[in-house]
Design an enzyme around this catalytic site. Structure first.
Site, PDB file in Angstrom:
ATOM      1  CB  THR A  17      -3.482   8.330  -3.134  1.00 13.63           C
ATOM      2  OG1 THR A  17      -2.263   8.819  -2.702  1.00 13.63           O
ATOM      3  CG2 THR A  17      -4.231   7.396  -1.906  1.00 13.63           C
ATOM      4  CG  ASP A  74      -2.040   1.307   1.156  1.00 19.27           C
ATOM      5  OD1 ASP A  74      -1.946   2.077   0.225  1.00 19.27           O
ATOM      6  OD2 ASP A  74      -2.633   1.236   1.906  1.00 19.27           O
ATOM      7  NE  ARG A 121      -8.949  14.754  -2.274  1.00 20.20           N
ATOM      8  CZ  ARG A 121      -8.340  14.760  -1.588  1.00 20.20           C
ATOM      9  NH1 ARG A 121      -8.288  13.345  -0.755  1.00 20.20           N
ATOM     10  NH2 ARG A 121      -7.424  15.438  -1.114  1.00 20.20           N
TER      11      ARG A 121
HETATM   12  C1  LIG Z   1      -3.809   7.882   2.361  1.00 20.90           C
HETATM   13  C2  LIG Z   1      -4.031   6.263   2.387  1.00 20.90           C
HETATM   14  C3  LIG Z   1      -4.949   5.405   2.094  1.00 20.90           C
HETATM   15  C4  LIG Z   1      -6.226   5.976   1.403  1.00 20.90           C
HETATM   16  O1  LIG Z   1      -6.437   6.864   0.538  1.00 20.90           O
HETATM   17  P1  LIG Z   1      -7.857   7.780   0.572  1.00 20.90           P
HETATM   18  O2  LIG Z   1      -7.699   8.184  -0.857  1.00 20.90           O
HETATM   19  O3  LIG Z   1      -8.122   8.576   1.579  1.00 20.90           O
HETATM   20  O4  LIG Z   1      -9.039   6.590   0.475  1.00 20.90           O
HETATM   21  C5  LIG Z   1      -4.736   4.287   2.206  1.00 20.90           C
HETATM   22  N1  LIG Z   1      -3.512   3.588   2.555  1.00 20.90           N
HETATM   23  C6  LIG Z   1      -2.515   4.525   3.043  1.00 20.90           C
HETATM   24  C7  LIG Z   1      -1.311   3.784   3.525  1.00 20.90           C
HETATM   25  C8  LIG Z   1      -2.759   5.699   2.935  1.00 20.90           C
HETATM   26  O5  LIG Z   1      -1.663   6.361   3.242  1.00 20.90           O
END
Ligand SMILES: *Cc1c(COP(=O)(O)O)cnc(C)c1O
Length: 415
Positions: free
Chosen positions: A233, A207, A242
């Site tokens: 993201t 992630d 976004r």
């Molecule tokens: C920001 C983030 C997300 C989620 O992103 P959103 O667009 O706010 O849903 C998921 N995992 C990690 C590690 C993040 O930093």
């Protein structure tokens, strides 16, 4: 007004029709320009990205994928998505990319949907250690539908305890291991995670929501060669609209695509996908490589200055855009520090501290670097922290005035 540049004409139209909302939007533009945006997950997209977001592609329904849509009239939607996918696979060296996830969380949901069944065991960083809500929070689908086992960090170093990760993996035999964090200022050892996953036959999900923009600019290790699926993201350091993104192996491409649509999402937001393509185009340039390296350099300068001002830094510093710090040595906890800084126009988050008692603060240098600030400004910001954290009315007013002065020299959308 100094901040009318993004979507300037569109805002004029809006002002004539709906002055109430126009006031809200120009107020927000002013807030972004006149305060310091230090939230680690935020950035300023380019006017070109904003233009794509404000385009009539926003009107288009395009369920499915290029060449296989459930709607007519998708020629331009297909072109936008093909370009976005090509740019993402080329930039990150991935076999396959899916640009449809509406957010980072939606990307993680789709990754789990592609690889797991409800009830499967997943190893991920504990939420108190820096894991995201989608890494097993009981308030999130992840904690409700899967059996998460948390790993943590070494109290002495603040770094991931890989011996614990390996031991937990051998004991629980998870179906997937997740690496990535919302607040760690250091990079995971992707090769080591891969080795642990291979040993127990688990998928590795990276992630990389935060560092993917640094990866794009060559300022961070790339998880793509190691992970089965990379979730990301597009709006953090990557500086796009976004939204979310998935990168995966050719073998998993069909499963990932079906997990996004039709399993977890409906029609893709085609204007956002076009804006993602614009951002990926920008992120492929030498200018962005320079930007990504400056972001890290600025975080290091700011971290060192905050340390000198008395903050206790998690892991002692940073290799990324992100700083996690405990203000306890200054006699404050994260919440009161955030409030005092906000009163002086410096906007950041609190965060869980893996081994502290209260909450810490979490901040980043992606947005201020986009504005054109440099190392001298980072040192100045750390000094302003100290003034604002006194919490006295006169000191707060002085810091607020200095923030206004500083930001006026670096308007995010031109003067
Ligand atoms: C920001 C983030 C997300 C989620 O992103 P959103 O667009 O706010 O849903 C998921 N995992 C990690 C590690 C993040 O930093």
């Amino acid at each position: 007004m100094a901040v009318s540049a993004p979507a300037g004409e569109g805002l004029d139209v809006l002002r004539r029709q709906d002055p109430q909302i126009a006031d809200v939007l120009s107020g927000e533009a002013r807030r972004q320009a006149e305060t310091l945006q230090l939230i680690a997950a935020e950035n300023f997209t380019s006017p070109a990205v904003l233009a794509a977001l404000a385009s009539p592609l926003a009107n288009k329904y395009a369920e499915g994928y290029p060449g296989a849509r459930h709607h007519g009239g998708c020629a331009y939607a297909d072109a936008a998505e093909r370009i976005a996918v090509e740019r993402a696979t080329a930039l990150f060296g991935a076999d396959h990319a899916n640009l449809q996830p509406h957010s980072g969380s939606a990307a993680v949901l789709a990754a789990y949907a592609a690889l797991l069944r409800p009830g499967d065991t997943v190893l991920a960083m504990g939420l108190d250690q820096g894991g995201h809500l989608t890494h097993g929070s009981p308030a999130n689908f992840s904690g409700r539908w899967f059996d998460f086992v948390p790993y943590g960090t070494d109290p002495a170093t603040g770094l991931i305890d890989y011996e614990q990760v390996a031991a937990l993996a051998r004991h629980h035999r998870p179906k997937a291991i997740v690496c990535g964090s919302i607040s760690s200022p250091r990079h995971p050892d992707y090769a080591l995670f891969r080795a642990i996953a291979d040993e127990v036959g688990a998928y590795l999900i990276a992630d990389a929501a935060h560092p993917i923009g640094l990866v794009a600019g060559g300022a961070a290790p790339n998880p793509v060669p190691y992970a089965d699926v990379v979730c990301a993201t597009t709006h953090k350091v990557l500086r796009g609209p976004r939204g979310g993104m998935l990168l995966c192996t050719a073998e998993l491409a069909d499963r990932i695509d079906r997990a996004v649509f039709p399993f977890t999402q409906g029609g893709a937001q085609m204007h956002t996908i076009a804006a993602k393509a614009v951002a990926l185009g920008e992120a492929s340039t030498p200018a962005f490589t320079g930007y990504a390296h400056r972001v890290v350099e600025h975080a290091r300068v700011l971290a060192a200055a905050l340390s000198a001002e008395g903050f206790a830094l998690t892991t002692g510093g940073t290799d990324t855009h992100l700083i996690t710090a405990d203000p306890a040595p200054l006699g404050l906890d994260g919440r009161s520090a955030r409030a005092r800084l906000a009163a002086a126009g410096m906007v950041l988050d609190t965060c869980a501290l893996p081994h502290g008692t209260g909450r810490g603060i979490r901040l980043g240098t992606a947005a201020v670097t986009t504005q054109g600030m440099g190392a001298p400004e980072m040192a100045g910001i750390a000094a302003l922290f100290t003034v604002a954290l006194r919490g006295e009315r006169e000191a707060t007013a002085r810091a607020r005035a200095e923030v206004r002065e500083l930001t006026s020299g670096f308007p995010p959308y031109g003067g």
